[in-house]
Design an enzyme around this catalytic site. Structure first.
Site, PDB file in Angstrom:
ATOM      1  CG  ASP A  88      -1.931  -1.210   1.127  1.00 49.01           C
ATOM      2  OD1 ASP A  88      -1.541  -2.193   0.830  1.00 49.01           O
ATOM      3  OD2 ASP A  88      -2.957  -0.843   1.904  1.00 49.01           O
ATOM      4  CE  LYS A 133      -4.939   2.124   2.805  1.00 49.69           C
ATOM      5  NZ  LYS A 133      -3.857   1.319   3.510  1.00 49.69           N
ATOM      6  CE  LYS A 191      -6.641  -1.363   2.811  1.00 51.76           C
ATOM      7  NZ  LYS A 191      -5.472  -1.861   3.244  1.00 51.76           N
TER       8      LYS A 191
END
Length: 223
Positions: free
Chosen positions: A92, A158, A188
């Site tokens: 991430d 995300k 996400k």
């Protein structure tokens, strides 16, 4: 759609990214993750070996360029590569939010591409700090940043680190992100999701993964 506890758990990255986190805390996180039936755990790069050592089949995610995104791209790439070498299957990464706000999409795209090249076999999630982008630059910038991340090879966009003062995930941000890059690139939602109602709202808006630190409390609100 009715979301069951098991279905939501299977979409959760059980997360511990506090600066004061210790190896023992990560070991406890992994044990709790196994008990809860979540998809993955997400930890800081230095703690990936601890998580991987006790993962019992859980996917391990690590962050890169966290939480500011102001790292040099080569540093983000190397951080990601070291995390994957230590056992992470997902990364991430945080974009340079300032570059995005300034409209420098080429820099955002190149930053993501550098990490993508360093970890070609890992799942790459790109943290765009949606609340900051919406506050400082507007919806079109969020759209363009998500497109840039997709063009650079991300599997996910995300919402948030959970550390930015502008805030975390919002239903509106998830809707925009999903409409922009879905279904080819997933979304996400992470940051400030503390209740079952919060989680369900994000999933209904188009999220396919949730980043949660208070996972048990969220899942306890579901049947």
């Amino acid at each position: 759609m009715t979301w069951t506890r098991a279905a939501v758990a299977a979409m959760v990255d059980h997360t511990l990214l506090k600066p004061e986190a210790r190896a023992a805390d990560v070991s406890a996180l992994v044990a709790e993750a196994a008990d809860l039936g979540v998809y993955a755990v997400c930890v800081s790069p230095s703690l990936v070996p601890v998580a991987a050592g006790g993962s019992s089949g859980l996917v391990i995610a690590a962050v890169a360029g966290f939480p500011s995104g102001k790292h040099v791209s080569d540093i983000k790439a190397q951080e990601a590569a070291l995390a994957v070498a230590a056992g992470a299957g997902e990364v991430d990464m945080v974009i340079d939010v300032g570059a995005a706000v300034a409209g420098d999409l080429a820099a955002v795209r190149a930053d993501v591409a550098a990490v993508r090249a360093a970890v070609p076999d890992a799942v790459l999630k790109v943290i765009v700090e949606s609340a900051a982008l919406l506050t400082l630059a507007g919806e079109q910038t969020l759209v363009e940043v998500c497109r840039a991340a997709a063009e650079a090879g991300a599997e996910f966009v995300k919402t948030s680190t959970g550390f930015h003062p502008a805030g975390g995930a919002s239903v509106r941000a998830v809707e925009i992100m999903a409409a922009t890059v879905g279904p080819t690139v997933a979304v996400k939602a992470s940051g400030g999701i503390r209740t079952a109602a919060d989680a369900v709202a994000m999933l209904d808006a188009g999220a396919t993964r949730l980043g949660l630190s208070g996972t048990r409390a969220v899942l306890d609100g579901l049947s």
